[in-house]
Design an enzyme around this catalytic site. Structure first.
Site, PDB file in Angstrom:
ATOM      1  N   SER A   1       3.390  -4.190 -11.970  1.00 33.75           N
ATOM      2  CA  SER A   1       4.422  -3.943 -10.968  1.00 33.75           C
ATOM      3  C   SER A   1       3.809  -4.051  -9.586  1.00 33.75           C
ATOM      4  O   SER A   1       2.591  -4.031  -9.422  1.00 33.75           O
ATOM      5  CB  SER A   1       5.012  -2.537 -11.142  1.00 33.75           C
ATOM      6  OG  SER A   1       4.136  -1.549 -10.604  1.00 33.75           O
ATOM      7  N   ASP A   2       4.645  -4.122  -8.557  1.00 36.91           N
ATOM      8  CA  ASP A   2       4.129  -3.987  -7.206  1.00 36.91           C
ATOM      9  C   ASP A   2       4.013  -2.496  -6.889  1.00 36.91           C
ATOM     10  O   ASP A   2       4.402  -1.628  -7.675  1.00 36.91           O
ATOM     11  CB  ASP A   2       5.018  -4.711  -6.193  1.00 36.91           C
ATOM     12  CG  ASP A   2       4.214  -5.260  -5.020  1.00 36.91           C
ATOM     13  OD1 ASP A   2       3.222  -4.612  -4.627  1.00 36.91           O
ATOM     14  OD2 ASP A   2       4.568  -6.336  -4.494  1.00 36.91           O
ATOM     15  N   TRP A   3       3.466  -2.199  -5.725  1.00 36.06           N
ATOM     16  CA  TRP A   3       3.113  -0.837  -5.324  1.00 36.06           C
ATOM     17  C   TRP A   3       4.309   0.121  -5.446  1.00 36.06           C
ATOM     18  O   TRP A   3       5.309  -0.031  -4.748  1.00 36.06           O
ATOM     19  CB  TRP A   3       2.585  -0.866  -3.891  1.00 36.06           C
ATOM     20  CG  TRP A   3       2.041   0.420  -3.366  1.00 36.06           C
ATOM     21  CD1 TRP A   3       2.763   1.515  -2.982  1.00 36.06           C
ATOM     22  CD2 TRP A   3       0.665   0.762  -3.155  1.00 36.06           C
ATOM     23  NE1 TRP A   3       1.931   2.512  -2.543  1.00 36.06           N
ATOM     24  CE2 TRP A   3       0.627   2.065  -2.639  1.00 36.06           C
ATOM     25  CE3 TRP A   3      -0.544   0.075  -3.340  1.00 36.06           C
ATOM     26  CZ2 TRP A   3      -0.562   2.715  -2.301  1.00 36.06           C
ATOM     27  CZ3 TRP A   3      -1.729   0.713  -3.005  1.00 36.06           C
ATOM     28  CH2 TRP A   3      -1.728   2.012  -2.501  1.00 36.06           C
ATOM     29  N   ASN A   4       4.223   1.067  -6.377  1.00 33.54           N
ATOM     30  CA  ASN A   4       5.219   2.127  -6.557  1.00 33.54           C
ATOM     31  C   ASN A   4       6.596   1.599  -6.942  1.00 33.54           C
ATOM     32  O   ASN A   4       7.586   2.331  -6.886  1.00 33.54           O
ATOM     33  CB  ASN A   4       5.345   2.971  -5.273  1.00 33.54           C
ATOM     34  CG  ASN A   4       5.967   4.334  -5.532  1.00 33.54           C
ATOM     35  OD1 ASN A   4       5.652   4.992  -6.515  1.00 33.54           O
ATOM     36  ND2 ASN A   4       6.855   4.759  -4.651  1.00 33.54           N
ATOM     37  N   ALA A   5       6.670   0.343  -7.377  1.00 30.81           N
ATOM     38  CA  ALA A   5       7.983  -0.271  -7.605  1.00 30.81           C
ATOM     39  C   ALA A   5       8.705   0.303  -8.811  1.00 30.81           C
ATOM     40  O   ALA A   5       9.943   0.253  -8.866  1.00 30.81           O
ATOM     41  CB  ALA A   5       7.824  -1.785  -7.761  1.00 30.81           C
TER      42      ALA A   5
END
Length: 755
Positions: free
Chosen positions: A287-291
């Site tokens: 995933s992307d950051w905190n997505a």
């Protein structure tokens, strides 16, 4: 503190305890061994492998690697760290994982190494302007070598999002507006980062981002929705991802946006069914950051456990920075045991990625303290070459460039001496003090230069304009550095107005009123809307953010030591209101007409088309296209070829990017007015000619219809030229048989022959 003693002995001990089979790293035969390892894991250890934790931040690497964090490593609660670096520090950290955790599984170390690690190279958009995949491959290889020396395994690049809206700040990270050019640059970067094999050499695992549609964010606003049709998604936005996947990219990262209301972090149809299923991709997906946690903000999950379950079902293997898998996926599995096989699949892909990197055979095979953090002479040489080849000559009225020797120069503009902005965004471990600005380079060249900053790109004060005007009046020629600083472009840097920031417009007007000849030197991470600013300025150079060797490369081009050969990878609008825009637009029933008396698809308050079109770029040489010839006018099997001769009719050596476009004249759905399907950057001495042949396959004309790639019979035109708006030769061909293809049309590489 991390104990740095006994690292190599610990590595051999770890391998022995794991009983790693004597088979090639990453081979299918290792899969059974990895599955047996997974069978030994507790659910908590599995979720640990699926968790990536920031070990610091961009400006404070390793800052979170304290005692409690090391205890998490010992408990097997960390699969990967990002924002960590340093050969010795990471070897010591790896030692904790492979000697003190129960299962001795090595950790993946990651960082955003986008356009260089220590040696900062031109930003990706600039490198795309070189139209030189070999150069893109070489720069990615250098970045990988330096990242490897720092002990890193994994970079979050390349960004292959097609971007047609310059208001979007992340335009700077990609290859521009075209899916074919983007596909070629994506493949080159994957090859450069990963080399021939992830298990040997100075390499890092690439991560192709952001899957998918991120560049189509509404209004150019970062993180916003991408409301695009299925055909546009498949024909424009997905081809570079497909090309990168088939090039062997080790990992993918999903996008923040939603498509049609489904956030990409939870988009099972595109990730698990298309990327995994139809494309057969078996690499790691993060995933992307905190997505994952942000799925709650999207309104598709009510709790972290629901968000974790959605992401897992979609096909997300690893959670970046959010710790939702670690904290809440166990709860979801308890509520729905059917999720457990999906957990095992995700862990298997993560461990296979580590195995392909050779980490089970030698967890300390990355890192070189002797070269970690050093900029070698060969690296600077490549940085200068890359910068030279990325510069685009947009205008050169009256042959103002190259500058004649002995002229008194006024260098005006704060960006001319802004070392930090030469590095652009995402500068990894690059340092501004290592960069050579245009001011420093000009002064070092021995030229007669007077420098005045004029105005700030961040402030509205006009106090410096009188001194700048006085300097201009004393000079024979003015070099006017204008644009944006590094922090205007990048993630979360979308802008509603892409004109000149600060008081620069007032400076431009004041300098223009002196009547002195002006060379505008644009420094920026996105196309800026500069029609008004550039009016009456005879020479314009697009120099982007060129990295450590920015100044010397620009001086090389200004003086003629290097001949510019770059071409725009994205068109430059006249005004902000034209965004988004692309050369490959669909035809309308009332095509744009310069005559305002005719109702047509245009704005009434601005001229038709971009200020500078996609593919545009001039040279100090001149090139004649002649003798066009179509070989095999009916496409059945295998291809149709279009040959053209290009001659340097100028007095200096130069390079031309020969561009190959196609037009589908009549189809079952409207097709773009033209689409790039090939290019070649060729070098020619004065008077020299070369024949360039492009071989087109029927699959490259396929249309996405009803969930399939369909090749329709019909009549087509091939165009060869110097830009999308400067076509020099055309030829027709037919496709006589209907067919199907399994590959996105723009992802297929055209064979080019040069003789």
């Amino acid at each position: 503190m991390i104990d740095r003693r006994g690292v190599l002995a610990g590595g051999m001990l770890a391998a022995a305890m794991l009983r790693v089979p004597a088979l090639a790293a990453g081979s299918p035969d290792r899969q059974d061994w990895i599955r047996a390892l997974i069978a030994k894991m507790t659910l908590a250890e599995k979720l640990g492998q699926m968790t990536q934790i920031p070990g610091g931040r961009q400006k404070s690497l390793n800052s979170r690697l304290d005692g409690p964090m090391l205890d998490r490593v010992r408990r097997g609660e960390v699969g990967s760290f990002l924002h960590v670096a340093g050969a010795e520090a990471l070897r010591a950290l790896q030692k904790v994982a492979v000697t003190e955790s129960r299962l001795k599984i090595p950790i993946l170390f990651a960082m955003d190494v986008i356009h260089g690690y220590r040696t900062i190279l031109p930003v990706p958009l600039a490198l795309a302007a070189s139209w030189d995949p070999d150069l893109m491959r070489d720069t990615a290889r250098l970045a990988a070598e330096e990242a490897w020396a720092a002990g890193l395994h994994w970079t979050f690049a390349p960004m292959v999002d097609v971007a047609r809206d310059a208001r979007w700040g992340r335009v700077v990270e990609g290859a521009g507006e075209d899916p074919y050019l983007g596909s070629r640059m994506a493949v080159a970067q994957v090859q450069g980062f990963e080399g021939d094999s992830l298990s040997r050499g100075k390499r890092v695992m690439s991560c192709v981002k952001h899957f998918a549609g991120y560049g189509a964010a509404a209004g150019g606003r970062d993180y916003d929705s991408a409301d695009i049709s299925d055909r546009t998604l498949h024909e424009v936005y997905l081809p570079p991802f497909h090309a990168a996947a088939k090039a062997g990219a080790g990992s993918f990262i999903t996008a923040f946006n939603d498509i049609g209301g489904i956030p990409m972090t939870a988009h099972e149809p595109l990730i698990r069914k298309e990327l995994r299923g139809s494309w057969g991709y078996d690499g790691l997906i993060v995933s992307d950051w905190n997505a994952i946690r942000e799925l709650i903000n999207h309104g598709v999950a009510e709790t972290p456990a629901q968000a974790a379950a959605l992401a897992l079902k979609a096909g997300i293997d690893m959670d970046m920075a959010g710790s939702v898998y670690a904290e809440s996926l166990g709860e979801a599995v308890k509520a729905d045991p059917a999720l457990l096989p999906l957990v095992d699949q995700a862990v298997e892909r993560i461990l296979m990625a580590k195995d392909r990197l050779g980490l089970f055979d030698n967890p300390f095979g990355f890192g070189d303290p002797a070269t970690d953090g050093k900029i070698l002479p060969a690296a600077r040489a490549l940085a200068r070459k890359a910068a030279q080849r990325s510069i685009v000559l947009l205008r050169n009225d009256g042959g103002l460039l190259p500058l004649k020797p002995g002229r008194n120069i006024a260098l005006i503009g704060a960006l001319a001496d802004d070392a930090s902005s030469t590095l652009g965004s995402w500068r990894a471990r690059g340092q501004a003090e290592d960069a050579v600005t245009l001011r420093r380079a000009l002064q070092a060249s021995g030229a007669s230069v007077e420098y005045q900053p004029g105005v700030s790109v961040r402030e509205d004060s006009l106090a410096g304009i009188p001194a700048a005007v006085a300097a201009a009046k004393r000079a024979d020629v003015v070099l006017l550095a204008i644009g944006e600083d590094y922090d205007h472009s990048g993630e979360a840097r979308s802008r509603a107005d892409i004109g000149l920031p600060g008081a620069q417009m007032a400076l431009v007007k004041a300098i223009r009123e002196t009547g002195k000849p002006i060379v505008a030197i644009l420094m920026n991470g996105r196309p800026l809307a500069l029609e008004e600013a550039l009016t009456g300025i005879p020479a314009v150079l697009e120099t982007w953010f060129l990295g450590l060797e920015s100044g010397p490369a620009i001086v090389d081009v200004l003086t003629g030591a290097a001949n510019p050969g770059g071409k725009l990878p994205i068109g430059i609008p006249r005004v902000t209101g034209q965004a988004p825009m692309t050369y490959a637009h669909l035809p309308t029933g009332r095509p744009a007409n310069a005559d305002l008396a005719v109702d047509s698809a245009r704005y009434r308050d601005v001229a038709v088309g971009p200020l500078f079109p996609f593919g545009h770029g001039l040279s100090y040489a001149a090139f004649l296209y002649s003798d066009p010839f179509v070989m095999t006018q009916t496409v059945g099997d295998p291809s149709v070829a279009f040959r053209v001769q290009v001659t340097n009719t100028g007095t200096v050596a130069g390079e031309e990017v020969v561009q190959f476009y196609v037009t589908d004249l009549v189809a079952s759905v409207a097709r773009p007015v033209k689409e790039l399907r090939g290019f070649a950057r060729i070098a020619l001495e004065p008077g020299q000619s070369k024949r360039v042949t492009f071989r087109l396959r029927p699959e490259q004309m396929a249309i996405w219809i009803g969930g399939r790639w369909v090749i329709e019979p019909g009549k087509f035109i091939m165009h060869v030229g110097s830009s999308s708006d400067d076509i020099r030769a055309s030829g027709r061909f037919d496709i006589t048989e209907r067919g199907e293809s399994g590959v996105p049309a723009a992802a297929i590489e055209t064979k080019v022959e040069i003789a």
